[in-house]
Design an enzyme around this catalytic site. Structure first.
Site, PDB file in Angstrom:
ATOM      1  N   HIS A   1     -21.550  48.457  66.177  1.00  0.00           N
ATOM      2  CA  HIS A   1     -22.463  48.423  65.031  1.00  0.00           C
ATOM      3  C   HIS A   1     -22.912  47.010  64.653  1.00  0.00           C
ATOM      4  O   HIS A   1     -23.412  46.807  63.558  1.00  0.00           O
ATOM      5  CB  HIS A   1     -21.841  49.098  63.796  1.00  0.00           C
ATOM      6  CG  HIS A   1     -21.312  50.463  64.054  1.00  0.00           C
ATOM      7  ND1 HIS A   1     -22.053  51.445  64.675  1.00  0.00           N
ATOM      8  CD2 HIS A   1     -20.103  51.024  63.792  1.00  0.00           C
ATOM      9  CE1 HIS A   1     -21.330  52.544  64.767  1.00  0.00           C
ATOM     10  NE2 HIS A   1     -20.141  52.328  64.252  1.00  0.00           N
TER      11      HIS A   1
ATOM     12  N   ARG B   1     -24.427  52.702  59.445  1.00  0.00           N
ATOM     13  CA  ARG B   1     -25.481  53.649  59.065  1.00  0.00           C
ATOM     14  C   ARG B   1     -26.884  53.070  59.184  1.00  0.00           C
ATOM     15  O   ARG B   1     -27.865  53.789  58.979  1.00  0.00           O
ATOM     16  CB  ARG B   1     -25.238  54.141  57.631  1.00  0.00           C
ATOM     17  CG  ARG B   1     -23.932  54.910  57.456  1.00  0.00           C
ATOM     18  CD  ARG B   1     -24.064  56.367  57.843  1.00  0.00           C
ATOM     19  NE  ARG B   1     -24.937  57.076  56.920  1.00  0.00           N
ATOM     20  CZ  ARG B   1     -24.546  57.664  55.792  1.00  0.00           C
ATOM     21  NH1 ARG B   1     -23.268  57.639  55.456  1.00  0.00           N
ATOM     22  NH2 ARG B   1     -25.399  58.284  55.032  1.00  0.00           N
TER      23      ARG B   1
ATOM     24  N   PRO C   1     -20.975  48.914  48.838  1.00  0.00           N
ATOM     25  CA  PRO C   1     -20.554  47.719  48.091  1.00  0.00           C
ATOM     26  C   PRO C   1     -21.343  47.581  46.788  1.00  0.00           C
ATOM     27  O   PRO C   1     -22.562  47.697  46.782  1.00  0.00           O
ATOM     28  CB  PRO C   1     -20.878  46.556  49.038  1.00  0.00           C
ATOM     29  CG  PRO C   1     -21.231  47.157  50.336  1.00  0.00           C
ATOM     30  CD  PRO C   1     -21.594  48.592  50.111  1.00  0.00           C
ATOM     31  N   GLU C   2     -20.632  47.377  45.692  1.00  0.00           N
ATOM     32  CA  GLU C   2     -21.250  47.154  44.388  1.00  0.00           C
ATOM     33  C   GLU C   2     -20.971  45.694  43.992  1.00  0.00           C
ATOM     34  O   GLU C   2     -20.480  44.928  44.796  1.00  0.00           O
ATOM     35  CB  GLU C   2     -20.675  48.146  43.361  1.00  0.00           C
ATOM     36  CG  GLU C   2     -20.852  49.607  43.810  1.00  0.00           C
ATOM     37  CD  GLU C   2     -20.274  50.631  42.850  1.00  0.00           C
ATOM     38  OE1 GLU C   2     -20.192  50.344  41.651  1.00  0.00           O
ATOM     39  OE2 GLU C   2     -19.903  51.723  43.310  1.00  0.00           O
TER      40      GLU C   2
END
Ligand SMILES: [Zn+2]
Length: 272
Positions: A91, A110, A2-3
């Site tokens: 997750h 991750r 995400p930016e």
């Protein structure tokens, strides 16, 4: 990853749901996601507090709490913040139950995302450069700061201390829109190129927000919806496809370890 546009979209989704809500309880499923303080201290610090607002700074999500402290999330590669997600999603690393009966879940496949609770937000976000969509980011200041750097323009734009919020997608798109080769030394840009790049950065970020972010794999907004900006990308991950402007095939190279996409004709190594 995400930016700025993805994080902004998440923040806009979270704000009406979280603002004014009391954090009733915190469940930590993967303690290493908590950067600071220690996990047991984290829960004690935020439980019972009221979330005053939800804001963005660069790629960080800031939640000022009613005692003046801050809950901060950095999603990194695969972090997600979801409102009222179903039970037992894979997750899930952290769950906060709220006064309105809802819950906020932090998921992270991750495990690189981080959660912070700090008295002073600058401890976490103080290193960040200007916000590219705010007035503090001026053409003049941008031009002056570019002159101080000899590194490749692509690498400099990715440096969060130089400018907050850009990542690989929007950097490649901005350099294409400005017609600037990603390998150019930052201090070699002409005044005209600096102006084109300044405008291009703001254009691609605003477009990304208007399209509610770019989804390739894990990015989802706070409601679990993907973005639509991937349809509007000109060069990012389009290697081997024709440039939308001139038809030359888009190339992919590595710059500072990051995959970089550009049109060799529209973005020549010399000045345009
Ligand atoms: Zn081209």
């Amino acid at each position: 990853m995400p930016e700025l546009p993805e994080v902004e979209t998440i923040v806009r989704g979270l704000r009406p749901f979280l603002r004014g809500q009391r954090i009733e309880s915190v469940e930590i499923l993967w303690p290493p996601s908590i950067d600071r303080p220690a996990p047991q201290d984290f829960a004690a610090a935020v439980e019972g507090r009221i979330i005053s607002d939800v804001k963005r700074r660069g790629k960080y999500i800031l939640m000022p709490l009613d005692d003046g402290s801050f809950l901060i999330f950095h999603l990194r590669l695969t972090g997600q913040l979801l409102i009222n997600s179903p039970e037992n999603l894979r997750h899930t690393r952290l769950v906060m139950r709220l006064g309105n009966g809802g819950k906020l879940s932090f998921l992270d496949a991750r495990k690189l995302g981080r959660v912070y609770w700090v008295r002073n937000a600058a401890e976490v976000v103080g290193h960040l450069g200007p916000e590219p969509l705010k007035e503090e980011f001026t053409l003049r200041g941008f031009a002056e700061r570019l002159k101080k750097h000899r590194c490749r323009i692509k690498s400099l734009l990715l440096d969060q201390r130089f400018l907050a919020g850009l990542g690989n997608i929007y950097t490649d798109e901005a350099l294409f829109l400005a017609g600037i080769n990603p390998l150019r030394p930052a201090d070699s840009l002409s005044p005209d190129e600096v102006q084109r790049l300044y405008r291009a950065i703001r254009t691609v970020l605003r477009q990304g927000i208007a399209h509610r972010g770019t989804t390739f794999s894990s990015y989802l907004d706070a409601m679990g919806n993907p973005g639509e900006n991937q349809e509007a990308l000109q060069v990012f991950r389009r290697q081997g496809k024709p440039c939308p402007r001139c038809g030359t095939l888009i190339e992919k190279i590595r710059v500072g370890g990051r995959s970089t996409h550009f049109c060799p004709r529209c973005q020549p190594l010399g000045q345009k």
